[in-house]
Structures are given as structure tokens and as C-alpha cells.
Design an enzyme around this catalytic site. Structure first.
Site, PDB file in Angstrom:
ATOM      1  N   LYS A 110       4.496   2.570   8.518  1.00  0.00           N
ATOM      2  CA  LYS A 110       3.307   3.392   8.792  1.00  0.00           C
ATOM      3  C   LYS A 110       2.045   2.533   8.906  1.00  0.00           C
ATOM      4  O   LYS A 110       1.249   2.698   9.827  1.00  0.00           O
ATOM      5  CB  LYS A 110       3.130   4.412   7.653  1.00  0.00           C
ATOM      6  N   LYS A 121       0.847  -1.199   0.000  1.00  0.00           N
ATOM      7  CA  LYS A 121       0.000   0.000   0.000  1.00  0.00           C
ATOM      8  C   LYS A 121       0.872   1.235   0.000  1.00  0.00           C
ATOM      9  O   LYS A 121       1.837   1.316   0.766  1.00  0.00           O
ATOM     10  CB  LYS A 121      -0.881   0.010   1.265  1.00  0.00           C
ATOM     11  N   ASN A 137      -3.084  19.926   0.433  1.00  0.00           N
ATOM     12  CA  ASN A 137      -4.113  18.900   0.663  1.00  0.00           C
ATOM     13  C   ASN A 137      -4.116  18.333   2.067  1.00  0.00           C
ATOM     14  O   ASN A 137      -5.165  17.985   2.602  1.00  0.00           O
ATOM     15  CB  ASN A 137      -3.899  17.725  -0.294  1.00  0.00           C
ATOM     16  N   LYS A 177       5.404   1.940  -2.726  1.00  0.00           N
ATOM     17  CA  LYS A 177       5.396   3.329  -3.203  1.00  0.00           C
ATOM     18  C   LYS A 177       5.742   3.338  -4.671  1.00  0.00           C
ATOM     19  O   LYS A 177       6.484   2.469  -5.146  1.00  0.00           O
ATOM     20  CB  LYS A 177       6.441   4.150  -2.443  1.00  0.00           C
TER      21      LYS A 177
HETATM   22  N1  GLU Z   1       0.624   8.898   0.047  1.00  0.00           N
HETATM   23  C1  GLU Z   1       0.011   8.807   1.332  1.00  0.00           C
HETATM   24  C2  GLU Z   1       1.039   8.441   2.385  1.00  0.00           C
HETATM   25  O1  GLU Z   1       2.213   8.714   2.247  1.00  0.00           O
HETATM   26  C3  GLU Z   1      -1.220   7.914   1.326  1.00  0.00           C
HETATM   27  C4  GLU Z   1      -0.989   6.499   0.913  1.00  0.00           C
HETATM   28  C5  GLU Z   1      -2.272   5.687   0.751  1.00  0.00           C
HETATM   29  O2  GLU Z   1      -3.356   6.215   1.007  1.00  0.00           O
HETATM   30  O3  GLU Z   1      -2.131   4.534   0.375  1.00  0.00           O
HETATM   31  O4  GLU Z   1       0.716   7.949   3.441  1.00  0.00           O
END
Ligand code: GLU
Length: 408
Positions: free
Chosen positions: A89, A65, A216, A101
Site C-alpha cells: 500500500k 508503517k 470512521n 502492522k
Molecule cells: N490502519 C490504516 C491502514 O490500514 C492506516 C495505517 C497508518 O496510517 O499508518 O492503512
């Protein structure tokens, strides 16, 4: 130190702290990393080849994710580092995902809207083989929005000849997105601050906050903090900052005709750097990476640093903040609201049942405040600074998932 070295060192230290250093060799590399090079038709009829990446760091806690960023600075090492941070995270937020990513090397200021749509569609085609509802689920990140996610979902679904909204999150509500996803990152950080206020028995009216950023993630955080009664005394965008010692109202910051992401300069002018050194209770870096460094960390005068950006404080600066006894809530916890509501979006897409904004935000609030509670416990039990506590918390959950598969 490069971002990848930084992420690896964080990981190694956390594994050492829990006595599981044998997992470092496994976790320092992504499980899978792909580079894609794909041609895009430009408006003038020519074709231009773009390079993109997808790094799937770990899938032991669930599908990969993490967002997709469009930036001229995207590179292999950065994408790998960001995927390690996503694994940690998701573990800290306790949602059933691994970490991934993606990114494309492109300056979005230099291409047209139509070119950006074609680029988004071609990139998702190029990585289609490695993503999927149960494999790896992308989302927005730097310079990508719900609009990009709608194009990508649409492309992936047409290629598969069926509706597959759960392959990507952060979509517009009208295209199977979740209510509340747009404000989730900022609100998540505000809910963490709400819990700190409760735990420490503080009075919001007497508290001040300075927020670096108005994009955002930052602007919903600003609005929520004002609603909670906290005095938001300074806010900035990439052009500069504005300051009012008595705190701004929502209207003062948003009522001029500026573009979204640009703050109305309703108070005294400040330099962006000066904002970081204000004497406030909460300092919230919510714009870009590496803004609190060894050069200015000594001048940070806040009681708490709550990170919304990914990696706004360098390693060296972190040590200085620790010496100064400033409480640190790192990004892998404080900005996990976005990916948490991405998870809720994915659940809604898979079940076909959609939740109200109130329901989404209440779940987010409970989830992130629980994560914060656990983080505080780890900090006390291990007697470590905020950053280490969050990494230990994440690394422990990833190792537990790995060990649960091992034969006795
Ligand atoms: N890009 C965001 C982050 O760094 C969201 C990632 C997501 O929703 O999968 O957490």
C-alpha cells in the site's frame, strides 16, 4: 485460504508478472516479527496478561508503517499478512515507508475505558524497543482511535524523557495530530471516484453508489460523495442497511440521535447482504473483510467496486468480478488516503510546521489521483485486472528499492 497465504500468493504472482520471482523468498517473510506478553492491572485489582504482536514486513522504502488493531481475532498470521499489504500500500501510494502492522488479542467490549488506557500504554512499552520515529511508526486500525494514539505517544515520550510525537500517527489534532487525518481514508476513496468520473466523462447527478459501512472510514466517504453530487442510495452499519432510490442527503443519514457509526434508518430497510447486490454504479465495501465471496459475487451488479475495507473481496470472488467485467479498485489503492495523511502528520511532527485542513486534503487529492493514474497505466500496459495491477505496481517499487542497493 488464510490471509497470509492470500497475501503471499498476491505477492508471488506480482513478482512473477514483472520477472522478479527471485525476490519472493525474501519478501514472503517479515524482516522482524515480535510477540509480546504483558500484564495489565484490571479495575478489580487483579493482573491479566495480554498477548500482542508487531510485524515489520519491509523497511527498504522507509520506516515500517501500519496500524495497531485491538480484536479478539488478532493472530500471528493475520498480522503478518496485513504487514505485507501495508508494504504494498505504501509503495502504491508512493510514500516513503515500508510496511508493518500490530495487534493485541483483546475484546474491547469487555474491558473498561481505564483498562483500555493501561493496556494501550503497556503494549507500547512492550514494543518500544522495535518502534521509533525513524524505525517503525504505528497508527490506528480496527478498534483503535486517535485517543489510543495519544496514550501511546504520551507513554513513549515519557519513557524517553522527551517529546516524540512522530513515533505514532493518527493522533488527535490537539495532541500533534494532522488536520484531515480523521476523514482521510474516506475522502481518499471519494477522490478516486472523482477521478473515474472525470476520466469517463460521467455526470455525478446520474450516478448511484451503495456504501457498506458507516464507521470512521465509511462515513466521511458517504458525505464527500453526496457533496460531489453522487446519489448515495444505500448505506449500512452492522445492524442493517437503509435504501432510497433517489439518494440520501447528509442530514437524513446523521440527524437522528444514533451513536457515531450507526446510520439513521432514513429509507427502506435492507439486509446488509442485499446492499452488495444492488444495481448501482459504485459499490463501496467499507466495513469488514471477506464480504464479497464466491457465494454472492455473481449477484454483484455494480459497474465499479471501490474497496475501502482491507480485503473485502476474496480471491475467488475477484475472479468472478473480472469475468463479469466489473472494474475493481483494490483497497491497497482506494484506502491509502489514511496512511498518506499519516505520512503528512509525521512530516509535520518532524518539521514542527503545521498545515491547514485544505492544504492536507489538496495534497491527498493530488497524491491519490496520481496513484490512480499510474494504476490505470499498469493495467493497460500489463493487460491485467485491477487487483493484479495494484500488486504489480507495489511489488515493482519495492523491488526497485531493493535493487538500488545492490552492487553492480
Ligand atoms: N490502519 C490504516 C491502514 O490500514 C492506516 C495505517 C497508518 O496510517 O499508518 O492503512
Amino acid at each position: 485460504m488464510s490471509e497470509l497465504e492470500d497475501a503471499r500468493q498476491n505477492l508471488e504472482e506480482a513478482l512473477n508478472a514483472i520477472g522478479k520471482e527471485e525476490y519472493y523468498d525474501h519478501l514472503k517473510h517479515p524482516e522482524r516479527f515480535v510477540e509480546v506478553n504483558f500484564p495489565v492491572s484490571m479495575d478489580d485489582g487483579s493482573k491479566k496478561v495480554f498477548t500482542g504482536y508487531r510485524s515489520q514486513h519491509s523497511t527498504v522504502r522507509g520506516p515500517g508503517k501500519g496500524g495497531i488493531r485491538f480484536s479478539p481475532n488478532v493472530n500471528e498470521e493475520e498480522v503478518k499478512a496485513l504487514s505485507i499489504w501495508m508494504s504494498l500500500k505504501c509503495a502504491v501510494a508512493d510514500i516513503p515507508y515500508g510496511g508493518a502492522k500490530g495487534g493485541v488479542i483483546v475484546d474491547t467490549e469487555e474491558i473498561s475505558h481505564a483498562e483500555e488506557e493501561r493496556l494501550s500504554r503497556r503494549y507500547i512499552d512492550a514494543i518500544a524497543e522495535v518502534i521509533g520515529v525513524n524505525h517503525d511508526v504505528p497508527a490506528p486500525d480496527m478498534n483503535t482511535t486517535s485517543k489510543h494514539m495519544a496514550w501511546m505517544m504520551d507513554e513513549y515520550s515519557s519513557d524517553n524523557r522527551e517529546h516524540r510525537p512522530g513515533v505514532i500517527t493518527g493522533k488527535p489534532v490537539e495532541a500533534f495530530g494532522s488536520e484531515g487525518r480523521d476523514v482521510a481514508t474516506g475522502y481518499g476513496a471519494a477522490y478516486v471516484i472523482e477521478r473515474i468520473i472525470e476520466d469517463e466523462n460521467l455526470n455525478p447527478d446520474e450516478l448511484t453508489a451503495a456504501i457498506q459501512g458507516f464507521g470512521n472510514a465509511a462515513s466521511p466517504a458517504v458525505k464527500k460523495l453526496i457533496d460531489m453530487g453522487v446519489n448515495v442510495v444505500a448505506v449500512s452499519d452492522h445492524i442493517g442497511a437503509t435504501y432510497n432510490e433517489n439518494g440520501f442527503t447528509r442530514e437524513e443519514l446523521t440527524s437522528c440521535d444514533n451513536d457515531p457509526g450507526i446510520v439513521c434508518k432514513a429509507g427502506e430497510d435492507l439486509e446488509n447482504g442485499e446492499l452488495l447486490e444492488l444495481e448501482v454504479d459504485f459499490l463501496v465495501p467499507a466495513a469488514i473483510e471477506n464480504v464479497i465471496t464466491e457465494e454472492n459475487a455473481d449477484n454483484v451488479s455494480a459497474d465499479y467496486v471501490v474497496e475501502i475495507a482491507n480485503g473485502p473481496t476474496t480471491r475467488e470472488a475477484d475472479e468472478i468480478l473480472e469475468e463479469k467485467d466489473i472494474t475493481m479498485v483494490p483497497g491497497i489503492l482506494a484506502n491509502s488516503g489514511g496512511v498518506t495523511v499519516s505520512y503528512y502528520e509525521w512530516v509535520q511532527n518532524r518539521t514542527g510546521e503545521y498545515w491547514t485542513k485544505e492544504e492536507v486534503l489538496e495534497r491527498l487529492r493530488e497524491n491519490i489521483q496520481n496513484a490512480y493514474e499510474q494504476f490505470r497505466q499498469v493495467q493497460e500496459e500489463e493487460d491485467v485486472y485491477g487487483r493484479q495491477a495494484a500488486y504489480i505496481m507495489g511489488a515493482r517499487k519495492i523491488v526497485e528499492a531493493l535493487e538500488s542497493r545492490e552492487y553492480m
